[in-house]
Write a protein that holds these residues in place. Structure first.
Motif, PDB file in Angstrom:
ATOM      1  N   GLY A   5       0.788  -1.224   0.000  1.00  0.00           N
ATOM      2  CA  GLY A   5       0.000   0.000   0.000  1.00  0.00           C
ATOM      3  C   GLY A   5       0.820   1.274   0.000  1.00  0.00           C
ATOM      4  O   GLY A   5       0.312   2.345   0.293  1.00  0.00           O
ATOM      5  N   HIS A   6       2.118   1.151  -0.307  1.00  0.00           N
ATOM      6  CA  HIS A   6       2.918   2.373  -0.392  1.00  0.00           C
ATOM      7  C   HIS A   6       3.492   2.534  -1.799  1.00  0.00           C
ATOM      8  O   HIS A   6       3.436   1.628  -2.617  1.00  0.00           O
ATOM      9  N   VAL A   7       4.017   3.732  -2.060  1.00  0.00           N
ATOM     10  CA  VAL A   7       4.576   4.028  -3.374  1.00  0.00           C
ATOM     11  C   VAL A   7       5.856   3.214  -3.537  1.00  0.00           C
ATOM     12  O   VAL A   7       6.793   3.316  -2.742  1.00  0.00           O
ATOM     13  N   VAL A  13      11.712   6.632  -8.009  1.00  0.00           N
ATOM     14  CA  VAL A  13      12.720   7.103  -8.976  1.00  0.00           C
ATOM     15  C   VAL A  13      12.027   7.872 -10.104  1.00  0.00           C
ATOM     16  O   VAL A  13      12.525   8.908 -10.547  1.00  0.00           O
ATOM     17  N   ARG A  14      10.868   7.415 -10.537  1.00  0.00           N
ATOM     18  CA  ARG A  14      10.102   8.160 -11.547  1.00  0.00           C
ATOM     19  C   ARG A  14       9.699   9.538 -11.014  1.00  0.00           C
ATOM     20  O   ARG A  14       9.747  10.533 -11.740  1.00  0.00           O
ATOM     21  N   LEU A  15       9.286   9.596  -9.755  1.00  0.00           N
ATOM     22  CA  LEU A  15       8.934  10.877  -9.145  1.00  0.00           C
ATOM     23  C   LEU A  15      10.147  11.807  -9.086  1.00  0.00           C
ATOM     24  O   LEU A  15      10.011  13.025  -9.254  1.00  0.00           O
ATOM     25  N   MET A  16      11.332  11.246  -8.873  1.00  0.00           N
ATOM     26  CA  MET A  16      12.552  12.058  -8.885  1.00  0.00           C
ATOM     27  C   MET A  16      12.732  12.715 -10.254  1.00  0.00           C
ATOM     28  O   MET A  16      13.005  13.911 -10.346  1.00  0.00           O
ATOM     29  N   ARG A 103      14.821  10.664   1.245  1.00  0.00           N
ATOM     30  CA  ARG A 103      15.905  11.559   0.838  1.00  0.00           C
ATOM     31  C   ARG A 103      16.595  10.875  -0.331  1.00  0.00           C
ATOM     32  O   ARG A 103      16.889   9.671  -0.260  1.00  0.00           O
ATOM     33  N   ALA A 104      16.868  11.640  -1.391  1.00  0.00           N
ATOM     34  CA  ALA A 104      17.463  11.030  -2.575  1.00  0.00           C
ATOM     35  C   ALA A 104      18.320  12.045  -3.326  1.00  0.00           C
ATOM     36  O   ALA A 104      18.224  13.253  -3.087  1.00  0.00           O
TER      37      ALA A 104
END
Length: 137
Positions: A5-7, A13-16, A103-104
């Motif tokens: 149930g989480h991203v 990485v796509r969101l980054m 954090r990324a």
């Protein structure tokens, strides 16, 4: 969303990438620049035949990023601006409670596709990139 149930980490990485493009523009020659008020377009004019390539990603999961009905908020900034590379940093915050979840960072380099060599970051780009960081190397 994954079975928990989480991203999923792949989607983070796509969101980054989406956050990087939203913050700094599309790399030259890869698509139409997005016209929106207040948008910065740092990546559009790095030179003919110059690609902005991913060198590496680093991700630390502080806590789960639950799949929610509101967008995740991502803070984006640059650092480690070097001769031919620079780093984009990200912090992800849950859209409901504002908790830090991830954090990324992504290290990017300029690469000339005709010579197959790294390209030094032009001085005007170094100065423009430095406006989005407190640390310039």
């Amino acid at each position: 969303m994954d079975a928990y149930g989480h991203v999923n980490n792949v989607n983070q990485v796509r969101l980054m990438e989406e956050a990087r493009v939203a913050a700094f523009g599309v790399p030259g020659g890869t698509g139409s620049p997005v016209a929106q008020a207040g948008k910065v377009d740092l990546f559009e004019n790095v030179g003919d035949h110059v690609l902005i390539l991913v060198v590496d990603h680093a991700i630390s999961y502080v806590q789960q990023l639950p799949y929610r009905d509101v967008p995740v908020r991502i803070h984006v900034w640059m650092d480690k601006i070097k001769g031919a590379s620079f780093r984009v940093n990200y912090e992800f915050f849950d859209g409901h409670d504002g908790a830090l979840t991830t954090r990324a960072s992504t290290t990017l380099a300029l690469f000339d596709e005709t010579t197959n060599r790294l390209v030094r970051l032009p001085e005007q780009h170094r100065a423009a990139f430095a406006a989005y960081t407190d640390e310039t190397e």
